[in-house]
Design a protein around this motif. Sequence first.
Motif, PDB file in Angstrom:
ATOM      1  N   ILE A 129      -1.911  -2.440  40.587  1.00 18.28           N
ATOM      2  CA  ILE A 129      -1.417  -1.308  39.801  1.00 18.28           C
ATOM      3  C   ILE A 129      -1.583  -0.017  40.605  1.00 18.28           C
ATOM      4  N   PRO A 130      -0.811   1.052  40.272  1.00 14.73           N
ATOM      5  CA  PRO A 130      -0.949   2.317  41.004  1.00 14.73           C
ATOM      6  C   PRO A 130      -2.305   2.985  40.783  1.00 14.73           C
ATOM      7  N   ASN A 131      -2.825   2.892  39.560  1.00 16.57           N
ATOM      8  CA  ASN A 131      -4.137   3.451  39.219  1.00 16.57           C
ATOM      9  C   ASN A 131      -4.229   4.939  39.532  1.00 16.57           C
ATOM     10  N   ARG A 132      -3.324   5.705  38.949  1.00 21.96           N
ATOM     11  CA  ARG A 132      -3.399   7.157  39.056  1.00 21.96           C
ATOM     12  C   ARG A 132      -4.337   7.725  37.988  1.00 21.96           C
ATOM     13  N   SER A 133      -4.803   8.943  38.221  1.00 21.62           N
ATOM     14  CA  SER A 133      -5.328   9.760  37.134  1.00 21.62           C
ATOM     15  C   SER A 133      -4.158  10.546  36.560  1.00 21.62           C
ATOM     16  N   LEU A 134      -4.100  10.649  35.244  1.00 21.29           N
ATOM     17  CA  LEU A 134      -3.098  11.461  34.569  1.00 21.29           C
ATOM     18  C   LEU A 134      -3.802  12.603  33.849  1.00 21.29           C
ATOM     19  N   PHE A 135      -3.227  13.786  33.960  1.00 20.31           N
ATOM     20  CA  PHE A 135      -3.750  14.958  33.266  1.00 20.31           C
ATOM     21  C   PHE A 135      -2.751  15.272  32.171  1.00 20.31           C
ATOM     22  N   TRP A 136      -3.236  15.391  30.928  1.00 17.06           N
ATOM     23  CA  TRP A 136      -2.302  15.420  29.810  1.00 17.06           C
ATOM     24  C   TRP A 136      -2.839  16.192  28.615  1.00 17.06           C
ATOM     25  N   SER A 137      -1.912  16.517  27.736  1.00 17.48           N
ATOM     26  CA  SER A 137      -2.213  17.253  26.521  1.00 17.48           C
ATOM     27  C   SER A 137      -1.380  16.635  25.399  1.00 17.48           C
ATOM     28  N   LEU A 138      -1.309  17.307  24.274  1.00 19.47           N
ATOM     29  CA  LEU A 138      -0.438  16.900  23.176  1.00 19.47           C
ATOM     30  C   LEU A 138       0.605  17.984  22.954  1.00 19.47           C
ATOM     31  N   GLY A 154     -17.994  11.984  26.406  1.00 19.22           N
ATOM     32  CA  GLY A 154     -18.532  10.730  26.897  1.00 19.22           C
ATOM     33  C   GLY A 154     -17.631   9.887  27.757  1.00 19.22           C
ATOM     34  N   GLU A 155     -16.361   9.703  27.342  1.00 18.88           N
ATOM     35  CA  GLU A 155     -15.492   8.799  28.090  1.00 18.88           C
ATOM     36  C   GLU A 155     -14.035   9.093  27.807  1.00 18.88           C
ATOM     37  N   GLY A 156     -13.175   8.584  28.698  1.00 17.88           N
ATOM     38  CA  GLY A 156     -11.756   8.902  28.646  1.00 17.88           C
ATOM     39  C   GLY A 156     -11.059   8.496  27.363  1.00 17.88           C
ATOM     40  N   ARG A 157     -11.528   7.440  26.723  1.00 16.21           N
ATOM     41  CA  ARG A 157     -10.868   6.988  25.498  1.00 16.21           C
ATOM     42  C   ARG A 157     -11.049   7.968  24.340  1.00 16.21           C
ATOM     43  N   ASP A 158     -11.955   8.945  24.478  1.00 13.09           N
ATOM     44  CA  ASP A 158     -12.149   9.972  23.451  1.00 13.09           C
ATOM     45  C   ASP A 158     -11.190  11.138  23.606  1.00 13.09           C
ATOM     46  N   THR A 159     -10.408  11.161  24.682  1.00 15.84           N
ATOM     47  CA  THR A 159      -9.587  12.326  24.989  1.00 15.84           C
ATOM     48  C   THR A 159      -8.587  12.635  23.889  1.00 15.84           C
ATOM     49  N   ALA A 160      -7.895  11.625  23.389  1.00 13.08           N
ATOM     50  CA  ALA A 160      -6.853  11.870  22.382  1.00 13.08           C
ATOM     51  C   ALA A 160      -7.435  12.490  21.121  1.00 13.08           C
ATOM     52  N   LEU A 189       1.080  10.414  18.730  1.00 15.41           N
ATOM     53  CA  LEU A 189       0.537  11.744  18.964  1.00 15.41           C
ATOM     54  C   LEU A 189       1.407  12.609  19.885  1.00 15.41           C
ATOM     55  N   HIS A 190       2.421  12.046  20.510  1.00 18.54           N
ATOM     56  CA  HIS A 190       3.384  12.802  21.317  1.00 18.54           C
ATOM     57  C   HIS A 190       2.707  13.510  22.487  1.00 18.54           C
ATOM     58  N   ILE A 191       2.570  12.746  23.545  1.00 19.36           N
ATOM     59  CA  ILE A 191       1.872  13.196  24.738  1.00 19.36           C
ATOM     60  C   ILE A 191       2.697  14.217  25.518  1.00 19.36           C
ATOM     61  N   GLU A 192       2.006  15.202  26.066  1.00 19.19           N
ATOM     62  CA  GLU A 192       2.591  16.128  27.027  1.00 19.19           C
ATOM     63  C   GLU A 192       1.892  15.889  28.357  1.00 19.19           C
ATOM     64  N   TYR A 193       2.593  15.262  29.305  1.00 12.49           N
ATOM     65  CA  TYR A 193       2.009  15.024  30.621  1.00 12.49           C
ATOM     66  C   TYR A 193       2.031  16.318  31.429  1.00 12.49           C
ATOM     67  N   VAL A 194       0.948  16.575  32.143  1.00 12.37           N
ATOM     68  CA  VAL A 194       0.778  17.829  32.883  1.00 12.37           C
ATOM     69  C   VAL A 194       0.883  17.606  34.390  1.00 12.37           C
ATOM     70  N   PRO A 200      -5.128   5.607  28.490  1.00 13.94           N
ATOM     71  CA  PRO A 200      -5.374   6.401  27.283  1.00 13.94           C
ATOM     72  C   PRO A 200      -4.199   7.231  26.777  1.00 13.94           C
ATOM     73  N   PRO A 201      -3.381   7.865  27.646  1.00 11.15           N
ATOM     74  CA  PRO A 201      -2.249   8.582  27.066  1.00 11.15           C
ATOM     75  C   PRO A 201      -1.216   7.657  26.428  1.00 11.15           C
ATOM     76  N   ILE A 202      -1.087   6.442  26.948  1.00  8.96           N
ATOM     77  CA  ILE A 202      -0.174   5.489  26.317  1.00  8.96           C
ATOM     78  C   ILE A 202      -0.735   5.066  24.965  1.00  8.96           C
ATOM     79  N   GLU A 203      -2.047   4.843  24.899  1.00 10.00           N
ATOM     80  CA  GLU A 203      -2.689   4.533  23.616  1.00 10.00           C
ATOM     81  C   GLU A 203      -2.421   5.667  22.618  1.00 10.00           C
TER      82      GLU A 203
END
Length: 281
Positions: free
Chosen positions: A175-184, A33-39, A65-70, A56-59
Motif C-alpha cells: 500500500i502507499p501508506n501516506r499520512s493524510l491531513f484533513w478536516s470536515l 490519544g490516537e488517530g481513530r479519535d480524529t473524526a 461526516l463529509h471529509i475535507e482533505y487538506v 480514518p478519513p475514509i471511516e
Amino acid sequence: MRIGVHPNNLHLRLARVWPGAFAGLDPIFVPYGEGRDTASLLESGAIHFGGTGSTPPIEADARGLHIEYVAASAPRPANGAIFVRADSDIGSVADLAGRKISLIDGSFHTYLLARSLEGEDLALGDVERIESGTRDSLTELLEGRVDAWVAMSPRLEKAIGRPDLRLIVRCGATIPNRSLFWSLARIGLSPSEIAGIASELARVGGQIAADPVRAAHLLAENDHSGTDAEAWERVVRSRDLSVVPIDGAVLAEQQEEADTLFRHGHFDRTVAIGGPLEATE
C-alpha cells in the motif's frame, strides 16, 4: 487554528515542538490519544484539522461526516509491516488464514492486512483481528497470544532484526501508506487556509528532513515510551517528509482503499470519496 496532534503522526508531533511551526496560523496544538479519535474531535469542534493514516478519513466519510482533505505526505513504504515469531509455522501471508492478528483496527493496519490477504485470495474474514488497544502487541506475539502483529514506527524499527521475530510483509510492497491531513466540510476551512496549512506542513517537513538529529532529540525529550534519540533518528531518516496538496491521484488512492475495505466487508456500504454514501441494495 486548533491543530490535533496524536503520537503516531510524526509530522504534527514534531511540528508541535518545532520552533516557529504554524506561527502564521496562531496555532493551538491539541494532544490526543490516537488517530481513530480524529473524526470525533473534528465533529465536536475541538480541533480544526489533524493528520492520520489513510483509513480514518475514509471511516469518517463512511459515517457521513463529509471529509475535507487538506494535504498528503509522500508515500511511506517503511512505516508498516507484519511480523510473526521466528519459530512460527507461518511462512507467508497465505498461512495467516484462521490465525489471530494483532493490529489497530480501523487504521492503515486494516488496509495493509486486507491488501496483503487479497494477494493470497484471502479476505479479512479469514483471519481473527485482535484489537491491540493499550496492550503490548510484541509481548502478546512472543507469548503466543496472537499469531502475527501489524507494527509501525517507532516500534517497527526496534523489531526489525530481532532474532525472535520474522518479517513477512512490508508496507511498500502493498500500500502507499501516506499520512493524510484533513478536516470536515462543516468546519469551513477557506481555500487560503487550506493552502496555508499545506504550505506550512511542507516547510516544516523540509526543515525536519534537513536536521534529523535535532528532530530525533526533540522526539526523545517528549517521548514517554522509552524510545531514545538514536532510534528516533533512524525513524526520521527513513521518512520522506515532503507534503503535497491533495490531487486526483491521492483521492483515487483513497477510493481504491475504500473499495477494498468494502469488498472485505469492513464497510457495509460503498463509500464515495468526496461524495455521498451510496445506498445498499
